[in-house]
Scaffold this motif. Structure first.
Motif, PDB file in Angstrom:
ATOM      1  N   VAL A 109      14.763 -36.423-132.713  1.00 32.22           N
ATOM      2  CA  VAL A 109      15.796 -35.487-132.346  1.00 32.22           C
ATOM      3  C   VAL A 109      17.100 -35.797-132.436  1.00 32.22           C
ATOM      4  CG1 VAL A 109      14.395 -35.084-130.392  1.00 32.22           C
ATOM      5  CG2 VAL A 109      14.771 -37.483-129.862  1.00 32.22           C
ATOM      6  N   TYR A 110      16.628 -37.084-132.716  1.00 36.37           N
ATOM      7  CA  TYR A 110      18.338 -37.548-133.328  1.00 36.37           C
ATOM      8  C   TYR A 110      18.988 -37.010-134.467  1.00 36.37           C
ATOM      9  CZ  TYR A 110      17.453 -41.237-129.815  1.00 36.37           C
ATOM     10  OH  TYR A 110      16.825 -41.514-128.247  1.00 36.37           O
ATOM     11  N   GLN A 111      17.150 -36.204-135.501  1.00 35.05           N
ATOM     12  CA  GLN A 111      18.292 -36.073-136.873  1.00 35.05           C
ATOM     13  C   GLN A 111      18.858 -34.308-136.812  1.00 35.05           C
ATOM     14  OE1 GLN A 111      15.106 -36.613-139.311  1.00 35.05           O
ATOM     15  NE2 GLN A 111      15.721 -38.244-139.460  1.00 35.05           N
ATOM     16  N   ARG A 112      18.459 -33.759-135.253  1.00 32.16           N
ATOM     17  CA  ARG A 112      18.908 -32.835-134.337  1.00 32.16           C
ATOM     18  C   ARG A 112      20.574 -32.703-133.396  1.00 32.16           C
ATOM     19  NH1 ARG A 112      13.689 -30.481-132.361  1.00 32.16           N
ATOM     20  NH2 ARG A 112      14.227 -28.626-133.037  1.00 32.16           N
ATOM     21  N   GLU A 113      20.560 -31.509-132.978  1.00 30.01           N
ATOM     22  CA  GLU A 113      21.695 -31.554-132.398  1.00 30.01           C
ATOM     23  C   GLU A 113      22.182 -32.856-131.702  1.00 30.01           C
ATOM     24  OE1 GLU A 113      18.546 -29.484-132.223  1.00 30.01           O
ATOM     25  OE2 GLU A 113      18.764 -27.402-132.418  1.00 30.01           O
ATOM     26  N   THR A 114      23.716 -32.411-131.036  1.00 33.64           N
ATOM     27  CA  THR A 114      23.663 -34.075-130.299  1.00 33.64           C
ATOM     28  C   THR A 114      23.547 -33.800-129.011  1.00 33.64           C
ATOM     29  OG1 THR A 114      25.970 -33.028-130.151  1.00 33.64           O
ATOM     30  CG2 THR A 114      25.728 -34.696-131.778  1.00 33.64           C
ATOM     31  N   PHE A 115      23.225 -32.633-128.588  1.00 34.39           N
ATOM     32  CA  PHE A 115      22.554 -32.146-127.163  1.00 34.39           C
ATOM     33  C   PHE A 115      21.398 -32.729-127.216  1.00 34.39           C
ATOM     34  CE2 PHE A 115      19.823 -28.640-127.738  1.00 34.39           C
ATOM     35  CZ  PHE A 115      19.906 -27.951-128.937  1.00 34.39           C
ATOM     36  N   ARG A 116      20.552 -32.991-128.072  1.00 35.17           N
ATOM     37  CA  ARG A 116      18.442 -33.634-128.265  1.00 35.17           C
ATOM     38  C   ARG A 116      18.952 -35.288-127.951  1.00 35.17           C
ATOM     39  NH1 ARG A 116      15.796 -28.517-128.781  1.00 35.17           N
ATOM     40  NH2 ARG A 116      16.694 -27.670-130.372  1.00 35.17           N
ATOM     41  N   HIS A 117      20.277 -35.492-128.075  1.00 37.08           N
ATOM     42  CA  HIS A 117      20.732 -37.466-128.535  1.00 37.08           C
ATOM     43  C   HIS A 117      20.182 -37.857-127.005  1.00 37.08           C
ATOM     44  CE1 HIS A 117      22.555 -36.738-132.845  1.00 37.08           C
ATOM     45  NE2 HIS A 117      21.533 -36.274-132.558  1.00 37.08           N
ATOM     46  N   HIS A 118      20.224 -37.282-125.682  1.00 40.15           N
ATOM     47  CA  HIS A 118      20.442 -38.191-124.547  1.00 40.15           C
ATOM     48  C   HIS A 118      19.497 -37.300-124.318  1.00 40.15           C
ATOM     49  CE1 HIS A 118      20.092 -37.938-120.233  1.00 40.15           C
ATOM     50  NE2 HIS A 118      21.893 -39.580-120.594  1.00 40.15           N
ATOM     51  N   SER A 119      18.042 -38.861-123.884  1.00 40.33           N
ATOM     52  CA  SER A 119      17.229 -37.979-122.410  1.00 40.33           C
ATOM     53  C   SER A 119      17.349 -39.311-120.869  1.00 40.33           C
ATOM     54  CB  SER A 119      16.176 -38.830-123.353  1.00 40.33           C
ATOM     55  OG  SER A 119      15.076 -38.737-123.003  1.00 40.33           O
ATOM     56  N   TYR A 120      17.070 -38.308-119.838  1.00 39.69           N
ATOM     57  CA  TYR A 120      17.181 -38.572-119.220  1.00 39.69           C
ATOM     58  C   TYR A 120      15.805 -39.554-119.009  1.00 39.69           C
ATOM     59  CZ  TYR A 120      20.836 -36.145-117.432  1.00 39.69           C
ATOM     60  OH  TYR A 120      21.964 -35.284-117.298  1.00 39.69           O
ATOM     61  N   LEU A 121      14.568 -39.380-119.874  1.00 42.78           N
ATOM     62  CA  LEU A 121      13.788 -40.578-119.048  1.00 42.78           C
ATOM     63  C   LEU A 121      13.767 -41.791-119.917  1.00 42.78           C
ATOM     64  CD1 LEU A 121      10.799 -37.216-119.721  1.00 42.78           C
ATOM     65  CD2 LEU A 121      12.465 -37.836-117.472  1.00 42.78           C
ATOM     66  N   SER A 122      14.493 -42.019-121.372  1.00 45.29           N
ATOM     67  CA  SER A 122      14.525 -42.705-121.399  1.00 45.29           C
ATOM     68  C   SER A 122      14.359 -44.317-121.513  1.00 45.29           C
ATOM     69  CB  SER A 122      14.497 -43.086-123.343  1.00 45.29           C
ATOM     70  OG  SER A 122      14.994 -42.043-123.885  1.00 45.29           O
ATOM     71  N   ALA A 123      15.547 -44.478-120.716  1.00 52.75           N
ATOM     72  CA  ALA A 123      15.897 -45.440-120.011  1.00 52.75           C
ATOM     73  C   ALA A 123      14.512 -46.103-119.233  1.00 52.75           C
ATOM     74  CB  ALA A 123      17.090 -45.644-118.930  1.00 52.75           C
ATOM     75  N   ILE A 124      13.938 -45.782-118.379  1.00 53.84           N
ATOM     76  CA  ILE A 124      12.839 -45.499-117.397  1.00 53.84           C
ATOM     77  C   ILE A 124      11.232 -45.317-118.442  1.00 53.84           C
ATOM     78  CG2 ILE A 124      13.924 -45.192-114.993  1.00 53.84           C
ATOM     79  CD1 ILE A 124      12.139 -42.513-115.219  1.00 53.84           C
ATOM     80  N   ALA A 125      11.781 -44.960-119.726  1.00 48.49           N
ATOM     81  CA  ALA A 125      10.287 -45.492-120.094  1.00 48.49           C
ATOM     82  C   ALA A 125       9.916 -47.149-120.400  1.00 48.49           C
ATOM     83  CB  ALA A 125      10.422 -44.038-121.264  1.00 48.49           C
ATOM     84  N   LYS A 126       8.013 -46.810-120.581  1.00 50.51           N
ATOM     85  CA  LYS A 126       7.700 -48.456-122.001  1.00 50.51           C
ATOM     86  C   LYS A 126       8.452 -48.062-122.929  1.00 50.51           C
ATOM     87  CE  LYS A 126       5.713 -51.641-121.276  1.00 50.51           C
ATOM     88  NZ  LYS A 126       5.831 -53.019-120.628  1.00 50.51           N
ATOM     89  N   GLY A 127       8.210 -46.749-123.603  1.00 49.38           N
ATOM     90  CA  GLY A 127       8.526 -46.810-125.111  1.00 49.38           C
ATOM     91  C   GLY A 127       8.877 -45.689-125.309  1.00 49.38           C
ATOM     92  N   VAL A 128       9.165 -45.667-126.420  1.00 45.05           N
ATOM     93  CA  VAL A 128       9.651 -43.877-126.788  1.00 45.05           C
ATOM     94  C   VAL A 128       9.055 -43.769-128.253  1.00 45.05           C
ATOM     95  CG1 VAL A 128      11.669 -42.242-127.107  1.00 45.05           C
ATOM     96  CG2 VAL A 128      12.248 -43.971-125.201  1.00 45.05           C
ATOM     97  N   ILE A 129       8.883 -42.450-128.811  1.00 43.80           N
ATOM     98  CA  ILE A 129       8.205 -41.898-129.688  1.00 43.80           C
ATOM     99  C   ILE A 129       8.956 -41.107-130.473  1.00 43.80           C
ATOM    100  CG2 ILE A 129       6.052 -42.027-131.919  1.00 43.80           C
ATOM    101  CD1 ILE A 129       4.727 -43.825-129.474  1.00 43.80           C
ATOM    102  N   VAL A 130       9.536 -41.167-131.629  1.00 44.61           N
ATOM    103  CA  VAL A 130      10.021 -39.734-131.945  1.00 44.61           C
ATOM    104  C   VAL A 130       9.842 -39.516-133.452  1.00 44.61           C
ATOM    105  CG1 VAL A 130      12.209 -39.922-130.665  1.00 44.61           C
ATOM    106  CG2 VAL A 130      12.231 -40.380-132.712  1.00 44.61           C
ATOM    107  N   GLY A 131       9.643 -38.297-134.033  1.00 47.57           N
ATOM    108  CA  GLY A 131       9.472 -37.624-135.524  1.00 47.57           C
ATOM    109  C   GLY A 131       8.207 -38.281-136.104  1.00 47.57           C
ATOM    110  N   LEU A 132       7.477 -38.078-134.935  1.00 47.26           N
ATOM    111  CA  LEU A 132       5.942 -39.013-135.671  1.00 47.26           C
ATOM    112  C   LEU A 132       5.028 -37.567-135.988  1.00 47.26           C
ATOM    113  CD1 LEU A 132       5.253 -42.514-135.607  1.00 47.26           C
ATOM    114  CD2 LEU A 132       6.650 -41.214-137.333  1.00 47.26           C
ATOM    115  N   GLY A 133       5.387 -37.168-134.717  1.00 40.59           N
ATOM    116  CA  GLY A 133       4.914 -35.334-135.233  1.00 40.59           C
ATOM    117  C   GLY A 133       3.586 -35.444-134.364  1.00 40.59           C
ATOM    118  N   ALA A 134       2.560 -35.433-134.181  1.00 41.36           N
ATOM    119  CA  ALA A 134       1.268 -35.212-133.337  1.00 41.36           C
ATOM    120  C   ALA A 134       0.714 -37.229-133.306  1.00 41.36           C
ATOM    121  CB  ALA A 134       0.321 -34.229-134.069  1.00 41.36           C
ATOM    122  N   TYR A 135       1.067 -36.941-134.513  1.00 40.76           N
ATOM    123  CA  TYR A 135       0.699 -38.824-134.334  1.00 40.76           C
ATOM    124  C   TYR A 135       0.812 -39.712-132.821  1.00 40.76           C
ATOM    125  CZ  TYR A 135      -0.628 -43.576-136.015  1.00 40.76           C
ATOM    126  OH  TYR A 135      -0.868 -44.740-135.901  1.00 40.76           O
ATOM    127  N   GLY A 136       2.400 -39.101-132.912  1.00 43.99           N
ATOM    128  CA  GLY A 136       3.401 -40.061-132.087  1.00 43.99           C
ATOM    129  C   GLY A 136       2.311 -39.572-131.219  1.00 43.99           C
TER     130      GLY A 136
END
Ligand code: CA2
Length: 144
Positions: A106-133
Motif C-alpha cells: 500500500v505504500y507504493q500506491r496512492e497516499t490515501f492507502r498509506h494510513h490504516s486505522y487498524l495498524s496501531a492496535i495490530a500485533k503486526g502488519v504484512i504488506v506487499g507479499l501477495g497471498a503469501y502474506g
C-alpha cells in the motif's frame, strides 16, 4: 499455540483472481482460504474464513469472535482499512490479537492507502507479499 484462527476479508476481495491480477494476483479467495485451512490443519488448528462487502457485517463477525473461542484474527479489511473507525473499535473491544494483511504494498500506491486505522492496535502488519502474506500471518499466529 493459537488453535482457532479467523481470517476476515473485506470489500471486493471476493473478486480476487478475476480482475486486476497484476495488483492482486491470480489466486481466488477460495484458493487462498483452502490453502490456509490446509496449513492450519497440519498443525492441528482450525482456520475459518469470512468475507463481506459490508462494514457492519464485518463488525458483527468480529464481535461474534469473542464468543466462539477465536484465539487469533488475520484481517485484510480492504478499503475499510483506510476509513473504518468502527472496525478498529470492534477489534479493540474483543481484545483478540490480530495481524493486518494487505496483498499489495500500500505504500507504493496512492497516499490515501498509506494510513490504516487498524495498524496501531495490530500485533503486526504484512504488506506487499501477495497471498503469501496470509500464510505468513497464519504461521505467526500458529506459533503464538
Ligand atoms: O492490498 C490489499 O490487500 C488492499 O487491502 C486491497 C484493497 C485496497 O482498497 C487496499 O487499499 C489494499 C482492495 C481490495 C480489492 O480487491 C480486488 C480484487 C480483485 C479485483 C479487484 C479488487
Amino acid at each position: 499455540m493459537a488453535q482457532n484462527i479467523l481470517v476476515l476479508h473485506g470489500p471486493n476481495l471476493n473478486l480476487l483472481g478475476t480482475r486486476e491480477p497484476d495488483v492482486y494476483g491470480h489466486q481466488t479467495l477460495a484458493d487462498i482460504n483452502e490453502h490456509l485451512q490446509v496449513v492450519a490443519s497440519a498443525s492441528g488448528a482450525q482456520c475459518l474464513a469470512y468475507q463481506s462487502n459490508h462494514e457492519g457485517e464485518l463488525v458483527d463477525r468480529i464481535q461474534a469472535s469473542a464468543r466462539d473461542n477465536t484465539d487469533y484474527i488475520i484481517i485484510n479489511a480492504g478499503a475499510y482499512t483506510h476509513t473504518s473507525v468502527a472496525i478498529r473499535d470492534a477489534l479493540a473491544a474483543v481484545r483478540i490479537p490480530f495481524v493486518e494483511v494487505h496483498l499489495s504494498n500500500v505504500y507504493q500506491r496512492e497516499t490515501f492507502r498509506h494510513h490504516s486505522y487498524l495498524s496501531a492496535i495490530a500485533k503486526g502488519v504484512i504488506v506487499g507479499l501477495g497471498a503469501y502474506g496470509y500464510e505468513a500471518a497464519l504461521r505467526f499466529a500458529l506459533a503464538q
